[in-house]
Write a protein that holds these residues in place. Structure first.
Motif, PDB file in Angstrom:
ATOM      1  N   SER A  75     -10.310  39.733  63.080  1.00 18.69           N
ATOM      2  CA  SER A  75      -9.155  39.414  63.922  1.00 18.69           C
ATOM      3  C   SER A  75      -8.624  38.006  63.709  1.00 18.69           C
ATOM      4  O   SER A  75      -7.534  37.680  64.188  1.00 18.69           O
ATOM      5  N   THR A  76      -9.380  37.161  63.031  1.00 16.89           N
ATOM      6  CA  THR A  76      -8.923  35.790  62.766  1.00 16.89           C
ATOM      7  C   THR A  76      -8.787  35.514  61.269  1.00 16.89           C
ATOM      8  O   THR A  76      -8.514  34.386  60.876  1.00 16.89           O
ATOM      9  N   GLY A  77      -8.985  36.555  60.444  1.00 18.98           N
ATOM     10  CA  GLY A  77      -8.938  36.378  59.000  1.00 18.98           C
ATOM     11  C   GLY A  77      -7.585  36.693  58.400  1.00 18.98           C
ATOM     12  O   GLY A  77      -6.573  36.829  59.099  1.00 18.98           O
ATOM     13  N   ALA A  78      -7.561  36.832  57.084  1.00 19.24           N
ATOM     14  CA  ALA A  78      -6.306  36.993  56.344  1.00 19.24           C
ATOM     15  C   ALA A  78      -5.547  38.264  56.706  1.00 19.24           C
ATOM     16  O   ALA A  78      -4.316  38.323  56.580  1.00 19.24           O
ATOM     17  N   SER A  79      -6.253  39.293  57.181  1.00 17.42           N
ATOM     18  CA  SER A  79      -5.604  40.568  57.480  1.00 17.42           C
ATOM     19  C   SER A  79      -4.666  40.504  58.685  1.00 17.42           C
ATOM     20  O   SER A  79      -3.890  41.434  58.909  1.00 17.42           O
ATOM     21  N   ILE A  80      -4.721  39.420  59.467  1.00 13.94           N
ATOM     22  CA  ILE A  80      -3.873  39.345  60.661  1.00 13.94           C
ATOM     23  C   ILE A  80      -2.392  39.267  60.310  1.00 13.94           C
ATOM     24  O   ILE A  80      -1.541  39.627  61.125  1.00 13.94           O
ATOM     25  N   ILE A  81      -2.053  38.835  59.105  1.00 11.51           N
ATOM     26  CA  ILE A  81      -0.646  38.703  58.714  1.00 11.51           C
ATOM     27  C   ILE A  81       0.056  40.050  58.758  1.00 11.51           C
ATOM     28  O   ILE A  81       1.233  40.151  59.144  1.00 11.51           O
ATOM     29  N   LEU A  82      -0.653  41.115  58.412  1.00 11.90           N
ATOM     30  CA  LEU A  82      -0.049  42.448  58.396  1.00 11.90           C
ATOM     31  C   LEU A  82       0.388  42.900  59.782  1.00 11.90           C
ATOM     32  O   LEU A  82       1.297  43.730  59.904  1.00 11.90           O
ATOM     33  N   GLY A  83      -0.223  42.362  60.821  1.00 19.21           N
ATOM     34  CA  GLY A  83       0.119  42.765  62.181  1.00 19.21           C
ATOM     35  C   GLY A  83       1.071  41.828  62.893  1.00 19.21           C
ATOM     36  O   GLY A  83       1.350  42.018  64.090  1.00 19.21           O
ATOM     37  N   ILE A  84       1.574  40.808  62.210  1.00 17.33           N
ATOM     38  CA  ILE A  84       2.488  39.843  62.830  1.00 17.33           C
ATOM     39  C   ILE A  84       3.939  40.233  62.504  1.00 17.33           C
ATOM     40  O   ILE A  84       4.373  40.117  61.349  1.00 17.33           O
TER      41      ILE A  84
END
Length: 236
Positions: free
Chosen positions: A168-177
């Motif tokens: 939830s704090t890593g690089a994958s969060i960009i996809l959900g912004i």
């Protein structure tokens, strides 16, 4: 209350040599490890950062600071500029609420800390009563079994929550912004605070579980419970 205090003082026999015996020494270790488990999890503070480029703003760093008890869904990223990228940037929150797992782990560590202090007072000041009255060893044994089980459960629950926090704090969060998907806006993951100390908290949880499981045998072996069981097994 005064009568109770007087009665306790009358039966008090200070004997610090108990701390050199396995039962007392292990209790000191449990006390210390509970402090470490509490501190490594409850004292964490971190931050995740993105590099945002949008209308009127080039390569602006936005950050979201998070900490124990890890209610990430209440943590908002700072805006890339006061005008919000020409109106395309709205409040962006991290995802997930892991407070129940973290608080379970930390609360257990705090309760174990208090119990260890109480047990050490009994071992040091009232060891003669502890050895002569079967109720105290039985209570200590039951608490140790329960505590070992709770350390096992809380550690694995917290380890699972920690893995989700990293996602939830890593690089994958960009996809959900959503603002990062707006035309003319690009987002790049920059960094996140190292969570090595939280990994250590999981290790301390496992060490606590192992230590309390071993303590069950020590309580059984070093008290009258072991002798009574031997007498029962040897009787015709």
């Amino acid at each position: 209350l005064a009568a109770l205090v007087c009665a306790m003082m009358v039966g008090l026999r200070m004997d610090f040599s108990t701390l050199l015996e396995p039962l007392g020494f292990v209790k000191v270790l449990e006390w210390v490890l509970a402090i470490f488990a509490f501190a490594t999890c409850g004292g964490f503070q971190g931050e995740t950062a993105l590099l945002v480029s949008c209308q009127g703003v080039v390569n602006k760093t936005v950050t979201a600071a998070f900490a124990y008890p890890f209610r990430l869904n209440t943590v908002v990223f700072s805006a890339p500029d006061p005008r919000g990228c020409g109106g395309t940037w709205t409040d962006v929150y991290l995802m997930g609420n892991f407070s129940s797992s973290a608080q379970f782990f930390v609360t257990l560590a705090a309760l174990v800390f208090l119990y260890c202090i109480t047990a050490l007072v009994v071992y040091i000041g009232y060891n003669h009563v502890y050895q002569q009255n079967n109720k105290f060893p039985l209570t200590d044994l039951a608490v140790s079994v329960l505590t070992a089980f709770l350390w096992l459960v809380s550690t694995f629950v917290w380890a699972k929550a920690l893995a989700d926090i990293k996602v939830s704090t890593g690089a994958s969060i960009i996809l959900g912004i959503e603002p990062c998907q707006a035309p003319g806006t690009t987002c790049h993951f920059l960094s996140v605070t190292s969570m090595g100390i939280l990994n250590v908290s999981v290790v301390f949880g496992l060490l606590n579980m192992i230590l309390w499981a071993g303590n069950v045998w020590l309580i059984y072996k070093d008290t009258n419970l072991h002798n009574q069981w031997n007498r029962i097994s040897e009787s015709p």
